[in-house]
Design a protein around this motif. Structure first.
Motif, short mmCIF file in Angstrom:
data_model
loop_
_atom_site.label_atom_id
_atom_site.label_comp_id
_atom_site.label_asym_id
_atom_site.label_seq_id
_atom_site.Cartn_x
_atom_site.Cartn_y
_atom_site.Cartn_z
N ILE A 64 31.83 -28.37 50.55
CA ILE A 64 30.86 -27.42 50.01
C ILE A 64 29.55 -27.38 50.80
N ASN A 223 33.52 -34.73 42.02
CA ASN A 223 32.77 -34.54 43.26
C ASN A 223 32.61 -35.86 44.01
N MET A 277 35.97 -25.76 42.94
CA MET A 277 35.03 -24.76 42.40
C MET A 277 34.82 -24.93 40.89
N TYR A 280 32.31 -27.89 40.39
CA TYR A 280 30.92 -27.52 40.67
C TYR A 280 30.39 -26.61 39.57
N THR A 368 31.22 -21.11 50.95
CA THR A 368 31.15 -21.32 49.50
C THR A 368 29.83 -20.76 48.97
N THR A 381 31.02 -19.71 40.73
CA THR A 381 31.27 -20.38 42.00
C THR A 381 32.39 -19.66 42.72
N GLY A 383 34.64 -20.07 46.48
CA GLY A 383 34.84 -20.88 47.66
C GLY A 383 36.00 -20.42 48.51
#
Length: 411
Positions: A64, A223, A277, A280, A368, A381, A383
């Protein structure tokens, strides 16, 4: 809570054609309201042009890149809440290298610029809002998509990885080079990395360890700043878009940041993390819920701190420089209404048919994008995984997805 209409979901589903037609590598798109994820879809293959490779799914992992900057800011904001740092702290308190910083004249246009000692100290606030003067330096003889050397240096072993990083940042200058006097403008560069290093200095943990314990774990996301074998198998391949618009595999055309546990020796708060995604998006939803005054389980920040995240911090000159930067990188995006909060670009006026004033947004080097809108209670989000940075098709599709969402919200 606003939800997507059936027509809206159908219109978002049709964005799959961008990958199926070959205009874009595989991608994931996810949308949330304040309560929950209300849409997710994925399209294409993990390896571009190879129909036998696995399909991209919502669980596909993306590098990312600069979307990491928000995550580094969240870690530092926790220390701010705890009184372990303050916005007024000079960075030289943690890294003496900043005592001899120099302001470089015409750094982006003069191949042999003059410089003078900085008269103002770089503070932690300047790192949060990129008014420190730290900038990304590029070798003019290298391809424009090549990452700055500090991000790709292969060896940060030794007694002090930070000294090595700052040595690489200094280059030919006698002190850490700044594009302007701290606090006077905006420059995109290594500010978030230094902020992450301060988190490490204060906590005694790596940025990865600290974030997993105090941010990712409490929110419930995977993450990471290093790719385990399991996550490596979930990773989408990086691609490259040629000037004629065609796409081909990356093929190691330029170094990228080290990514596997045995390789990573420095954790970069500006570029170094990986996420799905939806994960996030969960972080964005968590922040929106705190901002809205919800009783959020395992809240990673206080409401007053999150409110600061959404507040403008740049001077008029800084805002003007930011708007010029966004306009240069994303010409099709309205940019004259931007400032910077304590972690991302801040939209200061409503965008017609899109996010409202008070929204935060940013993107990543490899395709992204994200935004979160506290007024509408919407976050998104998107990506893909393609360079050079600010790929026009990823910008087009993320913009179109945002417009579809706002045109099809219903109570």
């Amino acid at each position: 809570m606003p939800r997507l209409s059936a027509a809206g979901k159908k219109a978002l589903d049709e964005l799959e054609q961008t990958a199926k037609s070959g205009r874009l590598p595989g991608f994931t798109l996810a949308v949330s309201n304040l309560d929950e994820q209300i849409y997710v879809n994925a399209a294409g293959n993990k390896t571009y042009g190879d129909s036998s490779s696995p399909q991209v799914t919502p669980e596909t992992v993306f590098w990312i890149c600069s979307m990491t900057k928000l995550l580094a800011s969240l870690a530092a904001l926790q220390l701010l809440e705890q009184g372990k740092i303050s916005l007024e702290d000079p960075v030289s308190k943690f890294f003496p290298e900043f005592e001899s910083a120099v302001v470089v004249q015409n750094v982006f246009t003069d191949p042999d610029p003059s410089y003078a000692a900085a008269t103002q100290a770089v503070t932690i606030l300047h790192l949060f809002n990129h008014s420190s003067g730290l900038y990304y330096s590029f070798n003019p003889s290298a391809p424009p998509y090549r990452l700055p050397d500090p991000y790709t240096h292969p060896d940060y072993t030794g007694e002090d990885k930070y000294s090595k990083f700052f040595e690489l940042v200094k280059g030919k200058f006698p002190g850490i080079p700044l594009a302007f006097e701290p606090g006077s403008a905006f420059a995109y560069g290594f500010s978030s990395d230094v902020l992450g290093f301060i988190v490490e200095k204060v906590t005694g943990q790596s940025l990865d360890e600290y974030s997993k314990q105090h941010i990712f774990g409490p929110i419930g996301v995977k993450n990471t700043y290093t790719l385990t074998a399991e996550l490596k198998d979930c990773m989408i391949d990086l691609c490259f878009r040629n000037q004629d618009g065609s796409i081909e595999p990356w093929n190691d055309r330029a170094p990228v940041t080290p990514r596997y546990p045995e390789q990573v020796q420095a954790f970069f708060g500006g570029i170094g993390s990986y996420s799905t995604m939806p994960d996030y998006l969960s972080i964005l939803r968590h922040l929106l819920q705190i901002e809205a005054g919800r009783d959020v389980p395992n809240a990673v920040l206080k409401r007053e701190t999150v409110k600061q995240l959404f507040g403008p911090t740049l001077s008029p000159a800084g805002s003007q420089a930011l708007n010029m930067f966004i306009g240069l990188l994303v010409p099709r995006t309205t940019s004259e209404n931007s400032n910077w909060g304590l972690g991302a670009a801040l939209t200061t006026t409503d965008m017609e048919g899109r996010r409202k004033a008070g929204s935060l947004m940013w993107s990543g080097w490899a395709g992204t994008w994200w935004f979160m809108d506290p007024k509408a209670g919407i976050a998104l989000t998107f990506g893909s995984q393609i360079a050079p940075p600010m790929d026009p098709v990823t910008a087009e599709i993320s913009d179109l997805a945002e417009q579809i969402v706002y045109a099809n919200l219903e109570d």
